[in-house]
Design an enzyme around this catalytic site. Structure first.
Site, PDB file in Angstrom:
ATOM      1  N   GLY A   1       0.773  -1.149  -0.032  1.00 52.36           N
ATOM      2  CA  GLY A   1       0.071  -0.086   0.011  1.00 52.36           C
ATOM      3  C   GLY A   1       0.678   1.343  -0.035  1.00 52.36           C
ATOM      4  O   GLY A   1       1.528   1.708  -0.964  1.00 52.36           O
TER       5      GLY A   1
ATOM      6  N   SER B   1       4.750  -5.378  -3.342  1.00 57.57           N
ATOM      7  CA  SER B   1       4.551  -3.985  -3.336  1.00 57.57           C
ATOM      8  C   SER B   1       5.377  -3.033  -2.320  1.00 57.57           C
ATOM      9  O   SER B   1       6.548  -2.946  -2.054  1.00 57.57           O
ATOM     10  CB  SER B   1       3.088  -3.590  -3.783  1.00 57.57           C
ATOM     11  OG  SER B   1       3.062  -2.279  -4.015  1.00 57.57           O
ATOM     12  N   TYR B   2       4.576  -2.435  -1.736  1.00 55.25           N
ATOM     13  CA  TYR B   2       5.161  -1.473  -0.378  1.00 55.25           C
ATOM     14  C   TYR B   2       5.681  -2.470   0.596  1.00 55.25           C
ATOM     15  O   TYR B   2       6.203  -1.684   1.458  1.00 55.25           O
ATOM     16  CB  TYR B   2       4.123  -0.633  -0.020  1.00 55.25           C
ATOM     17  CG  TYR B   2       4.574   0.812   0.739  1.00 55.25           C
ATOM     18  CD1 TYR B   2       5.409   1.585   0.049  1.00 55.25           C
ATOM     19  CD2 TYR B   2       4.773   0.700   2.083  1.00 55.25           C
ATOM     20  CE1 TYR B   2       6.177   2.607   0.882  1.00 55.25           C
ATOM     21  CE2 TYR B   2       5.219   1.747   2.873  1.00 55.25           C
ATOM     22  CZ  TYR B   2       6.111   2.753   1.968  1.00 55.25           C
ATOM     23  OH  TYR B   2       6.703   3.535   2.727  1.00 55.25           O
TER      24      TYR B   2
ATOM     25  N   ASP C   1       3.945  -5.816 -15.097  1.00 57.30           N
ATOM     26  CA  ASP C   1       3.546  -4.559 -14.055  1.00 57.30           C
ATOM     27  C   ASP C   1       4.120  -3.257 -14.573  1.00 57.30           C
ATOM     28  O   ASP C   1       5.446  -3.364 -14.426  1.00 57.30           O
ATOM     29  CB  ASP C   1       3.805  -5.022 -12.721  1.00 57.30           C
ATOM     30  CG  ASP C   1       3.674  -4.023 -11.495  1.00 57.30           C
ATOM     31  OD1 ASP C   1       2.803  -3.308 -11.792  1.00 57.30           O
ATOM     32  OD2 ASP C   1       4.371  -4.038 -10.636  1.00 57.30           O
TER      33      ASP C   1
ATOM     34  N   HIS D   1       1.099  -7.083 -11.518  1.00 59.26           N
ATOM     35  CA  HIS D   1       1.559  -6.484 -10.013  1.00 59.26           C
ATOM     36  C   HIS D   1       1.310  -7.572  -8.928  1.00 59.26           C
ATOM     37  O   HIS D   1       1.988  -7.899  -8.138  1.00 59.26           O
ATOM     38  CB  HIS D   1       0.985  -5.330  -9.578  1.00 59.26           C
ATOM     39  CG  HIS D   1       1.369  -4.512  -8.525  1.00 59.26           C
ATOM     40  ND1 HIS D   1       2.496  -4.132  -8.418  1.00 59.26           N
ATOM     41  CD2 HIS D   1       1.019  -4.221  -7.185  1.00 59.26           C
ATOM     42  CE1 HIS D   1       2.871  -3.440  -7.477  1.00 59.26           C
ATOM     43  NE2 HIS D   1       1.878  -3.718  -6.579  1.00 59.26           N
TER      44      HIS D   1
END
Length: 474
Positions: A93, A189-190, A395, A447
């Site tokens: 996120g 991701s984050y 992605d 992603h």
């Protein structure tokens, strides 16, 4: 049989401690953990198919003066759980739920059916090879919350790492059979920030702490790693995939400072590239069909757009990095807001959360975000942990190019040069092995690699746990 035996042992343990009358010191803590563990067991989920496995869900208080409660979901392997490692999964996120994305859509034992009507078996679940622990972090995400309402709307890298570390310590007290089990931290991701930050805390504090965490390695996908390399890698990926023109790429290079992004001129080029050249595609999986819903019509896309204005400091190249594709079904939001589901999960039992459960938090502001985590990777590489980094090659949010640039900047010796790896009879991706890091791509994946290429992703996970070479031929 294994799970039933454990349940019996814990029940007997609670009875023994209760009868003994022990009410002081460590025995009280053990008793409370046993009782809480029994209360956390998920007996059955609404709409669950007839699959028998042991699962637990509940809260761990990671706060001191103010209660901060992180929500977890443990899915044990249905076969030989005691002989398999513990894998912690973190979605990114910042602000996205590992329950709603990881468990419900990616590698959990079930996937939520369309419209949240029930569950279906996930044949590519990680529970085949490991016991998987999904954590909603930080507070304000999913079912996790703080007694201080302000903390549900503001967080950052530092407090998230500290809370995640405290969660593991206290969770392991509740599940002591995992204290000596191999632990791997994984995510996407984050979580490219969460994972090395948490691993670094574990590594440093294991030196002096009585309670050691048996961390063996990490695996992270399409990770936010370094602001400069990620941003440069984004526009290079766009050009290489004919998403923007050479002229627009040149303009980006002229007017954008990718270390301290971004000027009005850079934003102007970015807006032109989006609106005129790139068009209405799904950035999370560029070869997939778009979801045909504009930002104003798609509540998830609109929410992410609002939420990340505060977390990205007006850097458009980081603005999409929610860790969740708005084109993916929003069925988890329907399912996890059902009262019968929340009761089965022991979540929000007293109405502690004054808002609906969401896959990604709408208004979580991020107070501190590292511009790079490369020094942490250097520390962890030097310490000898198993480290795998992977990228879905479709992605355009955190593209493979930026990840390669970041890894290459570490100047690690190459131990096994770039080659194609296979799953079944098809090329599944490419891989290159460095001293201390294994890098792999997953062909055709976006992603969320587990959503777009679940079979290849499960194979990658199996090889990661085994630490063996990805197959160079069919």
């Amino acid at each position: 049989m294994e799970g039933k035996m454990w349940n019996l042992l814990w029940t007997l343990a609670v009875v023994v401690v209760s009868v003994s009358g022990a009410v002081e010191g460590k025995q009280v803590s053990e008793k409370e953990n046993w009782i809480q563990r029994a209360a956390d067991q998920v007996k059955w989920l609404p709409g669950q198919p007839p699959v028998v496995l042991n699962q637990w869900a509940g809260y761990v208080n990671v706060g001191e003066d103010v209660g901060r409660y992180l929500f977890y979901f443990l899915s044990e392997s249905p076969k030989n759980a005691s002989g398999k490692p513990l894998v912690l999964w973190l979605n990114g996120g910042p602000g996205c739920s590992s329950l709603g994305v990881g468990w419900a859509l990616e590698m959990g034992p079930f996937r939520v059916r369309e419209n949240g009507t029930g569950l279906e078996t996930n044949t590519h679940s990680w529970v085949r090879y490991a016991n998987v622990l999904f954590l909603e972090t930080p507070v304000g995400v999913g079912f996790s919350y703080s007694d201080d309402p302000k903390e549900n709307h503001s967080s950052g890298d530092s407090i998230t790492a500290e809370d995640n570390y405290m969660f593991l310590l206290r969770w392991l007290d509740r599940f002591p059979e995992y204290k000596d089990r191999d632990l791997y931290i994984t995510g996407e991701s984050y979580a490219g920030h969460y994972i090395p930050q948490l691993a670094s805390l574990i590594h440093q504090r294991n030196r002096d702490s009585e309670q050691k965490i048996n961390l063996k390695g990490m695996m992270v996908g399409n990770p936010s790693t370094d602001q400069y390399y990620d941003s440069i890698g984004t526009i290079d990926f766009w050009l290489a995939h004919s998403m923007i023109s050479p002229q627009t790429h040149d303009q980006f290079m002229k007017v954008c400072n990718f270390t301290n992004c971004c000027s009005p001129q850079c934003n102007e080029v970015y807006n032109y590239a989006q609106q005129v050249e790139i068009g209405g595609i799904d950035y999370y999986a560029i070869n997939a069909l778009a979801c045909n819903t504009d930002q104003n019509g798609n509540p998830l896309r609109r929410r992410l757009s609002q939420a990340f204005k505060a977390t990205t400091k007006n850097n458009p190249f980081l603005g999409f990095r929610a860790g969740y594709d708005p084109c993916v079904s929003n069925s988890p939001e329907i399912y996890f807001n059902r009262k019968d589901v929340q009761e089965a999960l022991h979540a929000n039992v007293s109405g502690e959360i004054p808002y609906n459960w969401t896959s990604c938090s709408m208004d979580l502001s991020w107070t501190d975000s590292a511009t790079t985590v490369l020094p942490l990777w250097e520390e962890l590489i030097a310490a000898g942990y198993k480290i795998w980094i992977y990228s879905g090659d479709n992605d355009a949010v955190v593209p493979v190019t930026g990840t390669i640039y970041a890894i290459e900047s570490l100047n690690l010796p190459i131990t096994n040069r770039w080659y194609a790896w296979y799953h079944k009879t098809q090329v599944a991706g490419r891989t290159q092995w460095y001293k201390g890091v294994t890098f792999a791509t997953v062909r055709g994946a976006g992603h969320e690699v587990a959503v777009t290429q679940p079979g290849r992703f499960l194979a990658l996970f199996k090889y990661f746990l085994a630490g063996t070479e990805l197959p160079p031929d069919p």
